[in-house]
Every structure is written in structure tokens, then in C-alpha cells.
Design an enzyme around this catalytic site. Structure first.
Site, PDB file in Angstrom:
ATOM      1  N   TRP A  19       0.825  -1.219   0.000  1.00  0.00           N
ATOM      2  CA  TRP A  19       0.000   0.000   0.000  1.00  0.00           C
ATOM      3  C   TRP A  19       0.849   1.253   0.000  1.00  0.00           C
ATOM      4  CZ3 TRP A  19      -4.362  -0.490  -2.134  1.00  0.00           C
ATOM      5  CH2 TRP A  19      -5.146  -1.630  -1.934  1.00  0.00           C
ATOM      6  N   ASP A  65      -1.828   6.683   6.106  1.00  0.00           N
ATOM      7  CA  ASP A  65      -2.895   5.813   5.609  1.00  0.00           C
ATOM      8  C   ASP A  65      -3.172   4.812   6.728  1.00  0.00           C
ATOM      9  OD1 ASP A  65      -4.500   3.938   4.421  1.00  0.00           O
ATOM     10  OD2 ASP A  65      -3.098   3.402   2.809  1.00  0.00           O
ATOM     11  N   LYS A 119     -12.730  -1.589   6.294  1.00  0.00           N
ATOM     12  CA  LYS A 119     -12.025  -2.547   7.152  1.00  0.00           C
ATOM     13  C   LYS A 119     -12.488  -2.420   8.603  1.00  0.00           C
ATOM     14  CE  LYS A 119      -8.936  -2.843   3.558  1.00  0.00           C
ATOM     15  NZ  LYS A 119      -8.199  -1.975   2.652  1.00  0.00           N
TER      16      LYS A 119
HETATM   17  C1  LIG Z   1      -7.574  -1.464   1.589  1.00  0.00           C
HETATM   18  C2  LIG Z   1      -6.484  -0.494   1.679  1.00  0.00           C
HETATM   19  C3  LIG Z   1      -6.357   0.566   0.771  1.00  0.00           C
HETATM   20  C4  LIG Z   1      -7.260   0.734  -0.426  1.00  0.00           C
HETATM   21  O1  LIG Z   1      -8.459   1.245  -0.056  1.00  0.00           O
HETATM   22  P1  LIG Z   1      -9.615   1.573  -1.134  1.00  0.00           P
HETATM   23  O2  LIG Z   1     -10.686   2.101  -0.253  1.00  0.00           O
HETATM   24  O3  LIG Z   1      -9.952   0.286  -1.819  1.00  0.00           O
HETATM   25  O4  LIG Z   1      -9.100   2.566  -2.096  1.00  0.00           O
HETATM   26  C5  LIG Z   1      -5.329   1.472   0.961  1.00  0.00           C
HETATM   27  N1  LIG Z   1      -4.475   1.359   1.985  1.00  0.00           N
HETATM   28  C6  LIG Z   1      -4.550   0.343   2.877  1.00  0.00           C
HETATM   29  C7  LIG Z   1      -3.568   0.260   4.006  1.00  0.00           C
HETATM   30  C8  LIG Z   1      -5.562  -0.618   2.755  1.00  0.00           C
HETATM   31  O5  LIG Z   1      -5.646  -1.618   3.629  1.00  0.00           O
END
Ligand SMILES: *Cc1c(COP(=O)(O)O)cnc(C)c1O
Length: 362
Positions: free
Chosen positions: A103, A173, A197
Site C-alpha cells: 500500500w 494511511d 475494514k
Molecule cells: C484497503 C487499503 C487501501 C485501499 O483502499 P480503497 O478504499 O480500496 O481505495 C489502501 N491502503 C490500505 C492500508 C488498505 O488496507
């Protein structure tokens, strides 16, 4: 209903059953309005109260940090990969990124396209199975911010502590570990997370940021991509994903009922401890993928002796009602995502199943 699955999906992922039941009860008619929340105007008083409540609850769970504002936006964390550099990198600057895995790499690549990107530290030499030492993180002199990925969902690593960046904004993030543990928000300039999540269903992305970073954005970038647009319009510049926001508000109420972040953290550490202990006590039958000090309490990655045995494990688990234990296609192996809403009983059932599988196959 048939038996609820032992859901270890990585995202979208398990939601708290009481939240789903509440949503079911309110699905057709919301607050005596004669309609579903999905059918009402996002400019009306009822929706707006839910919209504001979700933002206030999130800030309250984070300890009401002074000078921060919550935005509710769309496009997932992936859109934030682009919005962060577009909004913050001025001419002659770069974004500095800590490269921890899949990511972080996606975020870095967007910054390269949208301003300029620099590697502040990397754990590539360890195949991204550890978080770099905090002391090894060196932002560029012309960095506009330092970007980290607090939890690498695919590799199964997580920061145990966060770097101190002083006056340089720290941007994170937190898609796969937001609200999983207590932390000091004031260290961060901006935090973002897709909801699917730990916060609710897909469709809404939360941004928690210092107001000074949101108030003014470059007028050279498209209106919808400016943080200032969402900030000045209380995240109602265009139609919000109203049902997703409603669900997030309900999940936040549930987090409050779990004792807030400290209550949830205790539960999460118990669940992760149980699973890692089972892996470590298996005498090498199961092997943890991430280095011990960087192990994630949200995404537990592990391997077995051969891919063949892993396939057999996944197949047998599916027959017993377990879902989502196959590792991400990019790294293989096995992964159990044990987000906030995954009950302790599911993890206990998984560890019982693992021990049983080892007895019969080992
Ligand atoms: C799932 C995830 C993403 C992507 O998220 P989207 O909402 O599908 O764009 C980005 N960063 C991390 C750490 C993730 O777990």
C-alpha cells in the site's frame, strides 16, 4: 439465518452483528420519516444530523483533539493517494514516503505522478516483513510531508510506535487499523482511511486532519479534489454516500459500547495474542511471516511448509465455515484479518481448527 460465517476477509470485512441488525430494523423507515435514509435528501435535517453525528463521534473516540476536523469523502483510500500530493506538494517540493509494502508503494507512485516522491526509509531489504526503525526515517529537506502506512494489510506489518516529525506534517494511511488502538492524534497532520475494514461498509473514506491543512488548497487542481472544498462545505459539496455514512455512525456507536479505543485495543490484543501464540507454539507447522516486533494485530499473515499444504488448509477451513484465510494473491500464504468486528469466538474457533488440522496432517 444459517450460521454466521467465521469471517476473516481483508476488506470489505466483518461488521458487528448488532450494527447489521439495527440497520435491518431501520432499513425501510428511518426515524419516522416514512422513508429509508437512502431515499431522503442529503440536504434535509435528518440526514444532516447523522452526517454530523458520525464526524463528532469519530473525533470524540479519538479524544477530541484540538484543531482537527473530520471529512467524509469518496473514492477510497486510493483517491487519497492522489489527493495528498495534489494538495500539499508545492513547486520545488516532494512528498517523503516510508516504503513498508504494497500500500505504501501505491501511495508513493501517485505522489510521483502528482508532484514528486522521495523515499524516506524502506524495508525492501527485509522483503517488507518489518517496519523500518523509526530512527532510520529521513524525510527530504524539501519534503512537504512524511507519509506512512500505519498497517500494511497485505504483508501483515504494523507500526508499534509512530515517528515524531516536528513541524513537518505526518500523514498516515490508516485504512486497515484505524480505531484498533489508542494513539496520539496530535502527532499527525492528516490521517485517512477507507471505511471497509474497521469503520463500516465501502463507499465512504474518512479524513481526520488539522484544520490549517484543510482550509486552503491550490486553486489549480480540480474542485472536487481540493480538501478545502470538502472542509468548507461540511463534506456536503456533492451528494455523500449517505447509507455508508449512516453505517459508519452505527459502527462508531458500537465502538463506544466496547469501551472506546482502549476497550477495543484490549480485545484486539487478546485476539491477536491467541492467534500468534498458536502459530508460535506449532513447532514450525505454522510460521509467522512478519518480524516479531512488526507484527500486525489486524492482519495476521502466516505460512506452512508448502503451498500444497496451504491449499489443503484453506479448503478444509472453508468446509468448516471459515472465510477469507487465503493470503493476498501478490504474496501468497495465509492471512487472517481480525479487525475490530471479528469476535473473539471466531479467533478461538480458528485456533482450534489450526490445532486440529496440525494433529491430523502434521
Ligand atoms: C484497503 C487499503 C487501501 C485501499 O483502499 P480503497 O478504499 O480500496 O481505495 C489502501 N491502503 C490500505 C492500508 C488498505 O488496507
Amino acid at each position: 439465518m444459517s450460521k454466521r460465517a467465521y469471517n476473516f476477509n481483508a476488506g470489505p470485512a466483518a461488521l458487528p452483528l448488532p450494527v447489521l441488525e439495527r440497520a435491518q430494523a431501520e432499513f425501510v423507515e428511518f426515524r419516522e420519516s416514512g422513508m429509508s435514509i437512502m431515499e431522503m435528501s442529503h440536504r434535509g435535517a435528518i440526514y444532516e444530523s447523522v452526517h454530523n453525528e458520525a464526524q463528532e463521534r469519530l473525533l470524540a473516540l479519538l479524544g477530541n483533539p484540538q484543531g482537527y476536523k473530520v471529512l467524509l469523502v469518496q473514492g477510497g483510500a486510493t483517491t487519497q493517494f492522489a489527493m495528498v500530493p495534489l494538495n500539499f506538494i508545492s513547486a520545488g517540493q516532494v512528498g517523503s514516503y516510508v516504503m513498508t509494502g504494497s500500500w505504501a508503494d501505491k501511495a508513493f507512485k501517485e505522489a510521483k505522478l502528482a508532484g514528486g516522491a522521495h523515499v524516506a526509509a524502506t524495508s525492501e531489504d527485509k522483503k517488507f516483513l518489518a517496519i523500518p526503525e523509526l530512527g532510520s526515517i529521513k524525510p527530504a529537506d524539501n519534503a512537504a510531508y512524511l507519509h506512512i502506512t500505519s498497517n500494511e494489510t497485505i504483508e501483515g506489518t504494523q507500526y508499534a510506535e509512530f515517528p515524531d516529525t516536528g513541524a513537518l506534517p505526518l500523514i498516515a494511511d490508516m485504512s486497515s487499523d484505524i480505531l484498533s488502538r489508542s494513539f496520539d492524534v496530535s502527532k499527525f497532520g492528516l490521517i485517512y482511511a477507507g471505511a471497509q475494514k474497521n469503520l463500516g461498509p465501502s463507499g465512504v473514506t474518512v479524513v481526520i486532519a488539522k484544520e490549517e491543512l484543510l482550509a486552503e488548497s491550490p486553486s489549480t487542481i480540480p474542485t472536487i479534489l481540493r480538501y478545502s472544498t470538502h472542509y468548507k462545505n461540511n463534506s456536503l459539496y456533492n451528494t455523500p454516500p449517505s447509507f455508508s455514512v449512516y453505517m459508519v455512525n452505527e459502527v462508531l456507536k458500537w465502538v463506544e459500547e466496547q469501551g472506546g479505543l482502549s476497550g477495543i485495543e484490549t480485545k484486539n490484543r487478546d485476539k491477536a495474542g491467541l492467534l500468534y501464540d498458536t502459530i508460535d507454539a506449532s513447532g514450525g507447522f505454522f510460521r509467522g511471516v512478519a518480524e516479531t516486533g512488526s507484527r500486525s494485530i489486524m492482519n495476521v499473515t502466516f505460512r506452512m511448509e508448502s503451498e500444497e499444504l496451504e491449499k489443503k488448509f484453506v479448503k478444509a477451513s472453508e468446509q468448516e465455515g471459515f472465510v477469507g484465510l487465503k493470503g493476498h494473491r501478490s504474496v501468497g500464504g495465509l492471512r487472517a484479518s481480525i479487525y475490530n468486528a471479528v469476535p473473539h469466538e471466531s479467533v478461538k474457533a480458528l485456533t482450534d481448527f489450526m490445532k486440529h488440522f496440525q494433529q491430523t496432517q502434521g
